[in-house]
Enzyme design. Structure first.
Site, PDB file in Angstrom:
ATOM      1  N   ASP A  97       0.826  -1.218   0.000  1.00 42.38           N
ATOM      2  CA  ASP A  97       0.000   0.000   0.000  1.00 42.38           C
ATOM      3  C   ASP A  97       0.857   1.264   0.000  1.00 42.38           C
ATOM      4  O   ASP A  97       0.615   2.189   0.784  1.00 42.38           O
ATOM      5  CB  ASP A  97      -0.931   0.013   1.215  1.00 42.38           C
ATOM      6  N   GLU A 149     -10.821   0.524  -3.442  1.00 38.40           N
ATOM      7  CA  GLU A 149     -10.173   0.847  -2.168  1.00 38.40           C
ATOM      8  C   GLU A 149      -8.897   1.629  -2.469  1.00 38.40           C
ATOM      9  O   GLU A 149      -8.673   2.091  -3.584  1.00 38.40           O
ATOM     10  CB  GLU A 149      -9.849  -0.446  -1.400  1.00 38.40           C
TER      11      GLU A 149
END
Length: 550
Positions: A47, A213
């Protein structure tokens, strides 16, 4: 130049960097001929998000329950990275994260530079959205401030508009919120420390973009942009959305997908430009199973106010990831540096590559750098712990390459029967080579534990008596690459163990083992020192060095 995002590029500040100048022996993305190869970081920095301040780039990544938490990396050219440090010594609240919390904690941070300060925003899926800030990315960082409380709020990113108003985009974790695939925006106070409005839905990924997301927020040429992945971590793609209004409605477009490349599910990341504003780049991750979520660098360009990421050979506005490419055109050529891996334990502090499985206890380890070793004291498994999956005092680092060896020299000084120490390859399955203090003295053992996350017991594969307390332990990890039943490339890391009594001749020991990822993280390699029960004193291991090599 994008004022709201790259304001940092207009500023000149004095920054402390790590100064490690470490060059890896096992993975070098800088090819030395003006080209680079992906991944630029062959390690589990999942991420990732990135920002630029002048000529310096900074990257943050998820760290979940491992500590220290919130890693910060630094680069001058987006290809050569080194570990600068961590924003958090421990994961808060400590009463919760002093115990094992696999997969929980620090999820998908974003980093921005605003008003001469660095801001990191991060979600804890069980608590809400937090912020910390610092004048220097090397720290110190302020304690986390709760921006918006709520279960299931994740993947947040701020945006300061030209008028000084501040906004936050975020996603929802289906496992906590009971819904996913949607994005929301709320307004914050100008300081970016508190939500001052309710969420407003800005994008619903149902039915075409499931698992939307990892949102990132930007503004360019009068458009607000949200960039995010969708479709799942391994089979997914990159979305871009744009609107003239911060709350939408947003147009959508797929701007990068796997295509015919071997880079599956090009997942979430961040956009950044070069200091002269003439080149745009995108940092993102690829999930490589046991090897974790490694970091890739893609060329990016703007076409009719839409980003195109990767190489768009057909001119359709959707690129594919690159394996090799020309390095970013920055002000000068910088030397090759990499995230540090080996440790001679000659310093008085822990090397920046190391993390504990949970918040550390200061009694676990002492860094006697002036004597050239680190001392690990044995510690007991508590409560219902059944194996090392439940041991918070594992000292671990990320896999750094597809093929590598990890070797350590240690001296075991046990005090009680049943104390153990050694080298571990850790994940939901794990394997060890180590020393146990048995009934009749020291024993060299090689064990594995399949389905450790389900509470399984270890299996012993080899044991021999030892007549000395100093040994050299080694694991060699080799990658094979095959496609799984879904047609996705799935690398496998096969581990073989060996030992030496003199540091020269290594003997194979035990059985081979296939590394397995942890909860949302790749497999790790490192050290352990444990005892079977709580007593009023402890044996210890002196670790002379830990080396990553070919």
């Amino acid at each position: 130049m994008i004022k709201s995002f790259f304001l940092a590029g207009l500023c000149s500040i004095s920054l402390a960097v790590s100064g490690q100048n470490y060059t890896s022996k096992v993975w070098q993305p800088d090819l030395g001929n003006g080209l680079y190869k992906n991944p630029v970081i062959y390690a589990d920095y999942s991420d990732p998000d990135v920002c630029r301040v002048g000529d310096d780039y900074y990257l943050v990544a998820s760290s979940f329950a491992n500590a220290p938490a919130l890693p910060i990396l630094h680069s001058k050219d987006l290809v050569n990275w080194e570990i600068l440090g961590y924003a958090l010594d421990k994961v808060p609240p400590t009463e919760r994260f002093d115990k094992m919390q696999h997969g929980n904690g620090i999820w998908a941070p974003s980093i921005r530079y605003h008003n001469n300060e660095f801001y990191i925003y991060v979600g804890d899926p069980d608590a809400g959205l937090y912020m910390t800030k610092a004048k220097n990315p090397a720290g110190p960082w302020e304690p986390l401030t709760m921006v918006k409380e709520g279960k299931g709020l994740i993947d947040c990113c701020p945006l300061w508009d030209e008028d000084g108003r501040a906004y936050m985009v975020h996603a929802f974790a289906g496992s906590r919120a009971g819904m996913k695939s949607v994005l929301a925006v709320f307004e914050m106070n100008a300081e970016g420390t508190k939500a001052i409005s309710e969420d407003r839905l800005v994008f619903d990924g149902h039915p075409n973009h499931s698992t939307t997301e990892g949102s990132k927020f930007y503004k360019r040429n009068g458009y607000y942009y949200i960039m995010c992945p969708a479709g799942g971590v391994k089979p997914g793609w990159q979305l871009a959305m744009r609107s003239k209004s911060v709350y939408g409605p947003y147009e959508e477009r797929i701007v990068m997908a796997q295509g015919k490349s071997e880079i599956n599910g090009p997942h979430q990341g961040g956009w950044v430009d070069t200091p002269d504003g003439k080149q745009d780049w995108f940092i993102h991750f690829q999930d490589l199973y046991a090897y974790g979520r490694v970091v890739l660098l893609e060329p990016m360009k703007w076409v009719n106010d839409w980003p195109v990421i990767g190489i768009d050979k057909e001119g359709k506005g959707c690129g594919t990831p690159v394996s090799t490419y020309k390095k970013p055109d920055v002000s000068k050529t910088y030397p090759a540096v990499n995230p540090i891996e080996s440790d001679e334990f000659d310093e008085l502090t822990l090397g920046k590559q190391w993390q504990w499985q949970a918040n550390p206890n200061p009694l676990w380890a002492f860094y006697a750098g002036n004597k050239g070793y680190m001392r690990l004291f044995s510690w007991q498994l508590l409560g219902e712990a059944k194996n090392l999956w439940d041991a918070p005092n594992l000292l671990l680092q990320k896999f750094p390459a597809p093929n590598f060896s990890a070797t350590t020299k240690l001296t075991f000084n046990p005090m009680y029967k049943g104390e153990k120490t050694g080298l571990v390859v850790m994940g939901m399955d794990y394997a060890t080579i180590g020393i146990e203090n048995g009934e009749n003295g020291l024993i060299l053992t090689q064990n594995s534990c399949l389905k450790a996350d389900k509470g399984a017991a270890e299996t012993n594969h080899a044991s021999i008596d030892l007549k000395q307390s100093t040994v050299f332990l080694k694991v060699d990890i080799k990658q094979s690459r095959n496609k799984n039943k879904e047609g996705i490339l799935q690398p496998t890391g096969t581990c073989t163990f060996s030992y030496s009594l003199d540091g020269k001749k290594f003997l194979p020991f035990g059985e081979s083992f296939k590394a397995r990822e942890g909860m949302w993280i790749g497999a790790k390699v490192g050290l352990y020192c444990i005892r079977p029960k709580a007593i009023n004193d402890s044996g210890y291991t002196d670790v002379d060095w830990f080396r990553i090599d070919k």
